[in-house]
Motif scaffolding. Structure first.
Motif, short mmCIF file in Angstrom:
data_model
loop_
_atom_site.label_atom_id
_atom_site.label_comp_id
_atom_site.label_asym_id
_atom_site.label_seq_id
_atom_site.Cartn_x
_atom_site.Cartn_y
_atom_site.Cartn_z
N LEU A 77 -3.65 -5.48 -12.28
CA LEU A 77 -4.13 -6.33 -11.19
C LEU A 77 -4.97 -7.48 -11.74
CD1 LEU A 77 -5.29 -3.76 -8.47
CD2 LEU A 77 -3.05 -4.83 -8.72
N SER A 78 -4.91 -8.61 -11.04
CA SER A 78 -5.76 -9.74 -11.39
C SER A 78 -7.18 -9.45 -10.92
CB SER A 78 -5.24 -11.02 -10.71
OG SER A 78 -5.35 -10.88 -9.29
N LYS A 96 -8.95 -11.06 -8.78
CA LYS A 96 -9.02 -11.18 -7.31
C LYS A 96 -8.48 -9.91 -6.66
CE LYS A 96 -7.45 -14.05 -3.46
NZ LYS A 96 -6.66 -15.24 -3.06
N LYS A 97 -7.37 -9.40 -7.17
CA LYS A 97 -6.77 -8.20 -6.59
C LYS A 97 -7.63 -6.96 -6.86
CE LYS A 97 -3.21 -9.96 -4.56
NZ LYS A 97 -3.10 -9.89 -3.08
N GLU A 119 -10.90 -6.96 -6.97
CA GLU A 119 -11.95 -7.01 -5.95
C GLU A 119 -11.40 -6.61 -4.59
OE1 GLU A 119 -15.08 -7.36 -6.13
OE2 GLU A 119 -15.34 -7.98 -8.23
N GLU A 120 -10.18 -7.04 -4.27
CA GLU A 120 -9.56 -6.67 -2.99
C GLU A 120 -9.37 -5.16 -2.90
OE1 GLU A 120 -5.26 -7.32 -0.74
OE2 GLU A 120 -5.98 -8.87 -2.13
N TYR A 121 -8.97 -4.55 -4.02
CA TYR A 121 -8.79 -3.09 -4.05
C TYR A 121 -10.14 -2.38 -3.86
CZ TYR A 121 -8.04 1.58 -5.98
OH TYR A 121 -8.01 2.94 -6.14
N GLU A 151 1.38 -4.47 -4.55
CA GLU A 151 1.45 -5.09 -3.22
C GLU A 151 2.65 -4.51 -2.48
OE1 GLU A 151 1.50 -9.29 -3.44
OE2 GLU A 151 -0.35 -9.44 -4.63
N GLU A 177 0.07 -6.12 1.39
CA GLU A 177 -1.21 -5.39 1.32
C GLU A 177 -1.18 -4.45 0.11
OE1 GLU A 177 -3.74 -2.30 4.16
OE2 GLU A 177 -2.13 -3.51 5.01
N LEU A 178 -2.34 -4.27 -0.53
CA LEU A 178 -2.42 -3.38 -1.68
C LEU A 178 -2.26 -1.93 -1.25
CD1 LEU A 178 -5.33 -4.83 -3.86
CD2 LEU A 178 -2.86 -5.04 -4.23
#
Length: 551
Positions: free
Chosen positions: A99-100, A102-103, A105-107, A176, A194-195
């Protein structure tokens, strides 16, 4: 402080890396009362405070890669593995691979805040504890099993481990969602993009919200997405292993021996079903549970048995322990202090730290009836009035001697009298109807009347609260008295009610030779001039002023 490091399982290329610090660590429950964790010879408990190892401040000494702890070869692909440096650079002790920033943090935003493994946070400590709990080192390598006594048990352990790793255990992956779907756990909607977490050994079509990827038994987040599956359910390694093999609650190890024992709905190594206090083996022995721990009879008696209030000896498990307000007796010692009668299953009463049978207590200490002087015994009704008390059958009318019970009564000269006797012998009676006046009576010339009975002698109009007068000791309303007995005005013929001895009000009138006039009616019959206080002439029945009389 002891640090446990690398161990290599026998007959295996697998390297098991465990860096746990437990020896000397403080107890989180006992705090200063425990000098620090010390291994029991075989229990998974502290030798000092007896709390479990997990209750102490056990931690992992170094950065933990779960693959190293499992002895699994690290993935070379960046999509399946994140280096320690990158993980810490992102500010976490673990991040899902592939994951990047940004991803990532989203997770993490989808997890409970106190479970996010951010460096230096509560979540870092949470992950550390879950690694120790969900992936117990004794499930991962037989080098950490202290109770595999036979070579056959070591063999069974390795078979279990290999089958678990090949069939059930894996790591979840975060991707995703390629299309709209539903969470396999909560059945909630998952939007495209969505993750989600995937567990390929469960099924490629199965997806979970990050916060729903939890153990089916303990409901904790599966640490670093490490899961085992059984019948389409996710488990941490600890609880999956307990589905396959029994776990001994004393040493916290899986049981691989052919013989073990079952007690208190749990499975034990035969030698581990032992007294919690002295470690005496309890196979084929009597024991007593105390706070869910078994105790041999001598230890239970020494630690927990109460001393009898009567004989002072311990009340062992072979005797009934009868208690009252934190005091205890042998069954055969629980007797009345006066008559020695056994009080087992009998009513009793305490007095001055002693116990009495109901008869002895009542005869010596119970309140007594003011009627018969006998004591009030347990369960008896008691009637109290003005500081006195009576039995039900002694609370009687002073006139007829019949029990009053819960009926109404009337006090008279320190005596109680039932309502019928009081009405018959003492109550006031109405002058008109002779009925008993219970309430709302009035008095007229020292005689009692019902309000509704005190009426005009002529028209029966109620006179209570009204003006009235009397004639021959009989009451009359103003109208009837005027019509029947008052003087009549010679001019207007209306009654004159006023200043006579039987009159009411303040009306003035004039009298002359048996004839009477209202003051306002005493006028000249011709000119209507008032004759009050003036001379006048009579012309038959008429009165005239002197001027009209001369004319």
């Amino acid at each position: 402080m002891e640090r446990i490091y690398t161990s290599i399982a026998e007959k295996s290329d697998r390297e098991i890396l465990v860096c746990e610090v437990d020896e000397g660590q403080p107890c989180l429950s006992c705090e200063d009362m425990c000098p620090g964790f010390a291994f029991h010879s075989w229990r998974n408990n502290c030798r000092h405070c007896k709390c479990s190892r997990e209750i102490h401040d056990v931690y992992n000494d170094n950065f933990v890669n779960v693959r190293d702890r499992l002895g699994w070869k690290r993935e070379e692909e960046p999509a399946h593995q994140v280096a320690k440096e990158k993980t810490l650079r992102e500010g976490f002790t673990w991040v899902p691979p592939g994951l990047s920033r940004k991803k990532i943090e989203e997770y993490m935003d989808q997890l409970p805040n106190h479970k996010v493994p951010r460096v230096g946070s509560q979540g870092e400590r949470y992950r550390d504890l879950q690694i120790i709990k969900q992936l117990p080192k004794q499930d991962l390598s037989d080098r950490y099993c202290r109770h595999l006594l036979e070579s056959s048990e070591h063999k069974e352990f390795r078979i279990f481990r290999e089958l678990r790793d090949q069939v059930a255990m894996d790591f979840g992956t975060v991707i995703e969602a390629p299309l709209e779907t539903t969470c396999f756990s909560c059945k909630g909607e998952i939007d495209k993009g969505e993750l989600v977490v995937k567990a390929l050994k469960v099924g490629e079509d199965c997806s979970w919200h990050p916060a729903c990827f939890v153990c089916h038994t303990c409901e904790e987040l599966l640490v670093d997405l490490t899961y085992c599956h059984h019948h389409k359910n996710l488990y941490c390694e600890r609880h999956y292993a307990e589905l396959i093999r029994p776990r001994c609650p004393s040493c916290d190890e899986l049981i691989f021996s052919a013989e073990y024992t079952k007690a208190m709905e749990q499975n034990y190594h035969k030698e581990h079903l032992a007294c919690w206090n002295c470690d005496k083996k309890l196979i084929a022995c009597r024991y007593i549970l105390r706070e869910e721990h078994p105790h041999c009879i001598p230890c239970y008696q020494q630690l927990f048995a109460h001393n009898c209030e009567e004989c002072g000896k311990p009340i062992g498990p072979d005797f009934k322990d009868l208690s009252y307000k934190e005091r205890h007796w042998h069954e055969f010692c629980f007797k009345c202090v006066m008559c020695n009668k056994s009080l087992v299953d009998q009513p009793f009463a305490p007095k001055n730290d002693k116990i009495y049978c109901s008869d002895c207590h009542d005869n010596n200490f119970a309140a007594r009836c003011d009627g018969c002087s006998n004591p009030f015994r347990g369960g008896m009704k008691k009637f109290e009035y003005k500081g006195k008390q009576w039995h039900d059958e002694c609370f009687v009318c002073a006139e007829c001697n019949q029990p009053i019970g819960s009926k109404s009564f009337i006090p008279r000269d320190e005596r109680v009298i039932c309502v019928p006797c009081y009405e018959s012998n003492y109550a006031q009676r109405c002058t008109k109807c002779s009925g008993v006046i219970n309430k709302g009576g009035i008095s007229y010339k020292n005689t009692p009347w019902h309000r509704e009975c005190f009426t005009c002698t002529s028209c029966d109009k109620m006179l209570a609260g009204e003006k009235f007068t009397s004639k021959d000791e009989k009451p009359y309303c103003g109208d009837c008295f005027g019509e029947l007995f008052a003087k009549k005005c010679c001019r207007c013929t209306k009654p004159i009610t006023g200043t006579s001895e039987n009159g009411i009000g303040g009306t003035k009138f004039i009298s002359f030779e048996e004839r009477h006039w209202h003051s306002e009616c005493f006028n000249c019959y011709k000119c209507d001039a008032s004759m009050v206080g003036r001379g006048f002439l009579m012309n038959g029945d008429e009165i005239l002023c002197p001027e009209c009389g001369r004319s």
